[in-house]
Design an enzyme around this catalytic site. Sequence first.
Site, short mmCIF file in Angstrom:
data_model
loop_
_atom_site.label_atom_id
_atom_site.label_comp_id
_atom_site.label_asym_id
_atom_site.label_seq_id
_atom_site.Cartn_x
_atom_site.Cartn_y
_atom_site.Cartn_z
N TRP A 77 34.58 21.51 26.76
CA TRP A 77 33.55 22.07 25.86
C TRP A 77 32.34 22.51 26.70
CZ3 TRP A 77 29.35 18.89 23.14
CH2 TRP A 77 28.65 19.68 22.24
N ASP A 110 35.65 12.00 23.31
CA ASP A 110 34.97 12.91 22.40
C ASP A 110 35.93 13.12 21.22
OD1 ASP A 110 33.61 14.91 21.11
OD2 ASP A 110 33.14 16.04 22.92
N LYS A 144 32.59 18.66 11.32
CA LYS A 144 33.70 19.52 10.89
C LYS A 144 34.48 18.87 9.75
CE LYS A 144 32.76 20.59 15.27
NZ LYS A 144 31.99 21.63 15.85
#
Length: 400
Positions: free
Chosen positions: A131, A212, A247
């Site tokens: 990321w 993560d 999300k």
Amino acid sequence: MQSLFSPLPAVSGDAIFALVEAFQNDPTPNKVSLSIGTYFDENGNIPVMHAVRQARDMLAQAGTPHPYLPIPGSAAYRNAARSLVFGTNGPEPDRIVTVQSVGGTGALKVGADLLRRTCPEAAIWVSDPTWENHGQIFRQAGFAVREYPYYDAATATVRFAQMLAALQALPKGSIVVLHASCHNPTGVDLSSEQWEALTGLFERQGLIPFFDLAYQGFGQGLEADAAPIRMMARAGLECLVASSFSKNFSLYGERCGALHIVCHDAAAADRALGQVKSLIRGNYSTPPTFGAALIACVLNDTELRRLWAEELEQMRKRLAGLRTRLSATLAQLTGEADAWQYIEQQQGLFSYLRLNPLQVESLRQEHAVYLLKSGRLCVAGLTDGNIDYVGRAIAAAARR
Ligand code: LMR
């Protein structure tokens, strides 16, 4: 005149948010945003999930006030967040510290600051690629950030042997950032067997896993997506997890995340909690209330939780369907039946298209289709209305 800030180097800005801004300023009517990791519904809107809507109504009716939360956050939220990650058979709760965080990013930063206090000499290892923001977060915490091999562009799979070899060579106490599922940006995850091999290696080498978990529920499902974390915790490893509800609750701006720290025993957990509380208090004092109240309301109510999990599962399945459709469209347009199958094998919000930066740029310049320079495409931005257009644009770019 010399300014206080003149000595500072110019910073070009964040690649992902810069694309969002460029998209917003683009006057092209049929433009398509496939850059930032946001789930859009079939009409191209960010959904307000029904379970969240109901929780919002319940909170509004109750006229809940907005007090300061305790420094580690709301207990109802923290307990719910912890059980979502660790399930019912996780480590004893008094060995896990869970604090509410400002999104998954906030959890990564607080976790990084904590690690910096306890192992300042360690380096942080992130996957190549990872990321966009990982490097910055860990560098700003004071760490040297290095990369371990991960993605093989030639086969669109994980370079697992190279990854193992690189991790095997790390000094004890190195910190390794792992994407528990839905790898960002590639969408290519490790198999259970590979996670098992990695768990053994982390134990033998004394490496520190920092997970993560930003897309729980979008890969194989809520339980399966957390399985690698549970596996390492079961093996007795101390580890950190940054989880996010942005999300899977479609609550991006509420910035709801959690940092979980699995410790060997309750005394170590107490010590870690004290440190984390001081980091939070010295940074933003206490976390915000509203998003956490919504999430706690949903997760602690059997019926709302069932409804939420069902909605999330529908989102997950819709993404899988979009992958199949994009891959088939591209196969048909390019006449290369096998060349696009990798899109279906990837999972989560992203697909990592095998396009070079010039091809990606041509998508933007000639078709107003926005994805990241790396070729990362947010599958969740595809709709019935734009998927054929995007397919034709990608096929044209691939011919360049
Ligand atoms: C992304 O990767 O697009 C998302 O995680 C949003 C962000 O903050 O970058």
